[in-house]
Structure formats: C-alpha cells, structure tokens
Scaffold this active site. Structure first.
Site, short mmCIF file in Angstrom:
data_model
loop_
_atom_site.label_atom_id
_atom_site.label_comp_id
_atom_site.label_asym_id
_atom_site.label_seq_id
_atom_site.Cartn_x
_atom_site.Cartn_y
_atom_site.Cartn_z
N ASP A 281 0.84 -1.20 0.00
CA ASP A 281 0.00 0.00 0.00
C ASP A 281 0.87 1.26 0.00
OD1 ASP A 281 -2.32 1.48 0.01
OD2 ASP A 281 -3.17 0.52 1.78
N ASN B 157 -0.15 5.36 1.01
CA ASN B 157 -1.30 6.17 1.41
C ASN B 157 -1.05 7.67 1.50
OD1 ASN B 157 -3.68 4.47 1.82
ND2 ASN B 157 -2.39 3.37 3.27
N ASP C 51 -10.60 2.23 -2.97
CA ASP C 51 -11.03 1.84 -1.63
C ASP C 51 -12.55 1.78 -1.52
OD1 ASP C 51 -8.45 1.62 -0.68
OD2 ASP C 51 -8.40 3.64 0.16
#
EC number: 3.2.1.22
Length: 687
Positions: A437, A439, A506
């Site tokens: 990931d 972010n 998401d």
C-alpha cells in the site's frame, strides 16, 4: 537522405521517415496493415506562416529548436533553440533505433521504438547522453510525441477522479488548442490516469491511444493545430526543477506507449488488455486465487483469535488465500503509530506469528500480509532512529498526511531497509500474497543536507521502487504482489509489468464500484483488477443491491471478499460459497479472455462479455431502480453480444439461440427486485 522504417504488429503498422534535411524524424502513417501504402495522411501542403515547418509537421520527438511555438518534447539549458542532425539508424525485427546529435551542446539522443509482433502497441522512449564537456539541465523531458489526423476536431477520452471515485470516464472535444492531464504528486495519482484516447470528432471508428509507463509525476498533453493534426506529448515531469545531466551521463525516459484500434474506445481497450497480458508474461497463466482481506471486518483491531475466526468462515465458503491487513505489527492500534516497525505484535499473536500463520494454513488457506513499506509514523522506532530518512526541506516544517511521513526511497540505505524488511518477512513466514500500500503523496521536495536543486527525487524514488519489486518477484516467484495506493493512485503500465494485481479503489460499494470498474476496464486488463465483496453501502450512490450483485461485480476481475463474514447468516454463507464456486469455473475466461463492454452503469444495458477459446461468460447488472419491476408490462433488457459465429447455436440460461440472434437481438435478461445481477455462461451446442 530521405528514408523510411516500418514496424508491424499483429494488425497495425507504424511508419516513420527522415526528411531530406535530416533534422527530425516524422510519422508517415499509423494504423492498419497497409496504411503506409500511399501518400502520408499526416503530410501537409502549403507554406507555414509565422511559424516553422517543425511546428506543423508530424514530428516524432522535437527539441525546442524544432518546434519553438507548437510545443517541444525536450528543452535543454543552457542550450537555446536546440536542434540536431541525423546520425544513424538500426532496425532489427520489431525494434528501431534512430540517433541524432547536437554539435553545439554535445547532446546525443537515441529514439527507441518497439512494436512486438503479437501486439498493436508501439513502445517509445528516448536515451539522452551528454557527450559534451559541460553539464546540461533538462527543463522539459518528454518520452514521445504521437500524431493523429483529426480533420474535424479531436474527440478526447480520458479517466479522471478522486479518492473513492477513480477511473471516471470523461470526453471533451478539442477544436483547437491544448488539453492537459497529469500528476505532480510523485505518484500516478487519483486525479487522472496516464491514459488518453483520441479520434476524429466525426468518426466513431479509428481511435488512437497513448499511455505512460511511469509511477511518478507525469504529464500528457494534446494539442490540435489549425491544419487538423492533433499531437499528443507524454512524459515525466521534473517537479523539483530541471534534471541535471553531467558530462558522460545518460538518462533514459519512461516508456510512452501508443495504441491503435479500428473499433473505437472499446476496441482500444482490448488492445491495451492484450498488451498488459503480454507484460505479465508467464505469470498470466497463474491462477488468480480467491482472497479474503480482513480490513473492513476488523480495521486495526487485529488479534489472532479474531483473524482465525474470519479464516475459518473464509475456508468454508471456498476462499483460497487469507490476507491480514493493517494492524498486525507492533505499535499499530490506530493510524498514528507503528509504520516502519514491521515486526508482528506479540500481544496480538501470543502464541507466535509463525504459529498463527500455520493455523491459517491448516485451514487449507494460503496466507497474505498487508504492508506500507515506504511510510513511517513519527511515533515509531524507525523514525526515532532515522528522522533524516523522510523527505524534508531544511528549515521547513514537515507535513504529515494520515499521521505519516514518506520515506526517501531514493536514498540507498532506505531502499536497502525496505527491500531487506520485505525479503525478511517473505523468507521468515509462509507468505504467498503481499499487499503493498501507499497512502500519501510526497509533499516536501527535499532531502536533509542536500541542496534542493540537485537531486532527482522523483526519478530516484520510482527507480528504487521498481528495483525492489523486481527483486521480490525474482527471489519469491510464488508470491502474488498486489499494488495499492489509497485505492487506485498507483495504476499505470509500469506497475502492470511489476505487480500481479492492482486495487482500483477503496470504494467497494456496489453502484459506486460498478462505475469505477467500468472506467478501469477502458484502460486496464481484468487479470490485474482486484475486487471485493463487502457490506459497504456507498459514498456517491447508496442504493442497496443484493449479495448476488456484489459477487457478480467482484467476479469481473480477480475475486476477493472483504466483508465481516462472521456476521453473515448461514443462508448468506451458502450463497457466497455457490458464487465462489461459480467464479472458479470461469475465472480463466474472465482474467485472460477478450473483453467487450456492453452498455454501461448509466444505461439500461450494463454487462461485460469475456471470450476465451470459444468460451463466453457474460456478467450483467441492473444499475437502475429496483422498485416497480414486474408490476407493469415490460420487455427484458437485451444484451447484444459480440464476436460470435452467426451460424453457430448457443445455449445460455436454459435457452437456445443462434449467434446471429445473440448479436443482433441480444441475450435477454429479466430483472426483478430480487434478481439484479447474473453470471451467464454462453456455450456452443450441436442441437
């Protein structure tokens, strides 16, 4: 000196030529086989007024001295009005290299082309070498310029969005002037995808596309001139300022890819899909396992007991890989601490993490893990030990996003830390799935103790990212790597060649996700698209949909489940098991088949057809209102299938049809309030 070279792909050819003056390379023809047999559709007549010939010609790659007014691909300082002369060319099979040099600055440019025989995508990049005695500064650094004939104006299709609303299709008509998309975030970004489709405004057939294989800051610009030519420039953006090219140094630009289809934007999507399947190589044939991800069920509340309870249900319904998301490592009770300290939390796994993994494996599941290795929380042992490892500008405050900083991956010691950490986890535990990931974007464009104008932070970070991913794939070929960046902020051709799946968004709510996936499939292949069944209600469209709708939607790529399945009823678990089993029967067709989009989320018809070796699978949804269905006379929605044999008989949903009927009248689907989606196999029959 006039010369021509033609590269031939599966159905496309790309022809470039060198004018008599030898000052640039220009496009002569780009389209179906044989398009170059005749006068160039990109040539012009008449004399340029108040501009130079290079400003109106279909120049392939132009320094500012060649296109001083219409937009160059390369700007170099201290050189001004840089131009060059042809030196050499070499063609070997599907590859071409054409060399130019500028005597005044010592700059040498090698223009590279590759059009593989099994592809209709031309790859282009430039290798720049400073053969002079003085340093050069690269102010503008494009990878390629692509020219498209648009006599009636250019119709541009692109993908825009934001977090939770990625890959939204948009179209604009460019009669004259300039259109630009891009990112200065140091990452591909949520706002735009590095993808553009271009066609003449009055012609719905021939369509050209441009995409960029780069995971840093980028730009794609389309400019249409008065004579009907649209030129698309694509390349990286030096957001920290000009890039230094020292004497003797070489810089290679990212690959800019160009594609052609005679079948519009949907046909262009199939060209990109085939290309990305080629990028996957032999990894394409690996079965895409059905995964379960624990994030939406537990968030940071990760415990061995809680995760095992989820794993037991996941195994019962047919899941093949169990992935523990954020919250498994020391200090990670929320998003304010722990990033950088990648050690399993003994308080959460009191019998040991290896024992926990072994228990998951004994349920018949493979095991996966979430990581965010480029990030660090201020509250972490890593940051306490190495505060200089984050991007920062001396004397300026540091910006936190999501309570975290971004590590400077371009520093060799940081690259080594990230690689050794991930390599250690994969060697230390029985892990077959890694979710990577990312972010937050880069905010501070600097490195402690280094002058701001010196480093190529963007290029160094991306190069290190690629090296780590390539090393992990080499050393752990059995591990599936998922690329994620707060959803779809890292989806591009470069990542498509280095990860096995990507996370488009998401947002997992049904109608929202239907729109996201529809846009995604215009540019990217289904074997890369990870999608989950969850209980999410929606951010932008909260209309409820059935569990069947959610499963059919998540089956449009690589199926995953992210709901709190402990709370599902026995009936829901039974239904889920049936859908998982059905997906396993068709997943090779879905992930490797030719894709035809039928209608869309804002139309009555909304389906995707997948075809592989004669097998046809149709995923269909009702994106409209559910109330009132069946209470008044109505005719079923008809899905007009594609690329079937008109004379062949097909069986689908308990009925028989000719191929002609399915393509002209369409496959009927009758929606009710309880039946809002379906997965339909269409099979050839001898009856």
């Amino acid at each position: 000196m006039s010369r021509e070279w033609t590269l031939r792909g599966a159905t496309t050819e790309y022809t470039v030529g060198l004018p008599e003056h030898g000052g640039w390379l220009e496009l002569r023809a780009w389209g179906p086989h044989g398009v170059s047999d005749g006068p160039s559709p990109l040539g012009y007549v008449g004399r340029p007024q108040y501009m130079t010939p290079g400003d109106v010609a279909a120049v392939e790659y132009a320094p500012d001295g060649v296109r001083p007014f219409a937009g160059p691909d390369l700007v170099v300082r201290p050189a001004r009005a840089l131009s060059w002369s042809f030196e050499d060319a070499a063609q070997e099979g599907d590859s071409l290299r054409v060399d130019f040099a500028d005597a005044g600055s010592g700059l040498r440019a090698a223009l590279h082309y590759r059009l593989a025989a099994d592809s209709d995508v031309v790859e282009r990049w430039v290798e720049l070498t400073n053969a002079g005695d003085s340093p050069l500064q690269l102010v503008e650094l494009g990878s390629a310029g692509f020219s498209v004939p648009t006599p009636h104006g250019a119709r541009l299709t692109y993908l825009s969005g934001q977090w939770a609303q990625e890959f939204t299709p948009a179209t604009t008509e460019l009669r004259r002037g300039r259109f630009e998309i891009g990112s200065t975030l140091g990452v591909t970004g949520h706002q735009f995808s590095p993808y553009l489709a271009v066609r003449d405004a009055r012609d719905t057939g021939p369509t050209w596309g441009v995409a960029l294989a780069w995971t840093g800051s980028w730009r794609i610009v389309a400019e249409r001139d008065a004579a009907g030519l649209t030129r698309i420039r694509a390349g990286r953006v030096a957001v920290e300022g000009p890039l230094a090219l020292a004497p003797g140094a070489t810089l290679v630009t990212p690959v800019a890819a160009g594609a052609y289809s005679a079948e519009g934007v949907d046909g262009l999507a199939r060209v990109w899909h085939a290309y990305e399947r080629g990028l996957a190589g032999d990894r394409l044939t690996r079965t895409r396992k059905v995964i379960y991800n624990s994030w939406e069920a537990t968030y940071f509340d990760v415990t061995a007991a809680g995760q095992l309870a989820l794993a037991e249900v996941a195994a019962e319904i047919g899941v093949e890989t169990f992935v523990v998301d954020d919250g498994w490592f020391v200090g990670r009770g929320d998003d304010t601490a722990g990033l950088g300290d990648w050690t399993p939390d003994p308080a959460k796994f009191p019998d040991g993490f290896d024992t926990f993994v072994d228990r998951v494996r004994k349920l018949g599941l493979e095991f996966g893990l979430w990581v965010e290795p480029e990030m660090v929380n201020p509250r972490s042992a890593l940051y306490e030990a190495h505060p200089d490892w984050v991007y920062q500008v001396d004397g300026r405050p540091r910006t936190t996003i999501r309570n975290q900083y971004l590590l400077d991956l371009g520093r060799p010691e940081v690259e080594e830390f990230v690689h050794s950490t991930l390599d250690g986890l994969l060697r230390g535990y029985d892990i077959t799935y890694l979710k990577w990931d990312f972010n937050r974007p880069r905010t501070e464009p600097g490195r402690m103790g280094v002058p701001l104008e010196d480093p190529d932070l963007d290029g160094a970070h991306v190069a290190a990212l690629y090296r780590i991913l390539e090393a992990l794939r080499r050393d752990h070929p059995h591990v599936t790597v998922e690329g994620c960046a707060a959803g779809g902020a890292r989806v591009d051709l470069a990542m498509a060649s280095r990860v096995d799946v990507v996370w488009p968004s998401d947002n997992t709510a049904p109608i929202d996700r239907l729109r996201i996936q529809d846009g995604y499939l215009r540019a990217h292949a289904p074997h890369l698209m990870s999608s989950w069944v969850t209980d999410a209600t929606g951010l932008f469209d909260t209309r409820p949909r059935s569990l069947a709708f959610r499963f059919v939607l998540a089956s449009a790529g690589v199926l995953g489940i992210g709901a709190d399945i402990r709370r599902w009823s026995a009936a829901e678990r039974t239904e889920a098991a049936r859908w998982v089993a059905r997906y396993k029967q068709v997943r090779d067709v879905v992930t490797q088949g030719e894709v035809h989009r039928i209608g869309g989320p804002d139309e009555e018809r909304c389906a995707v057809q997948y075809t592989l070796d004669g097998r046809v699978v149709v995923l269909a949804w009702n994106p409209g209102p559910l109330d009132g269905l069946g209470t008044v006379p109505a005719r079923p929605v008809r899905l007009k299938l594609r690329a079937l044999d008109p004379a062949t008989r097909y069986a689908a949903a308990g009925a028989l049809y000719s191929g002609a009927h399915l393509m002209s009248a369409g496959l009927p689907v009758h929606w009710t309030a309880d039946h809002d989606a379906d997965l339909i196999e269409v099979t050839q029959t001898s009856s």
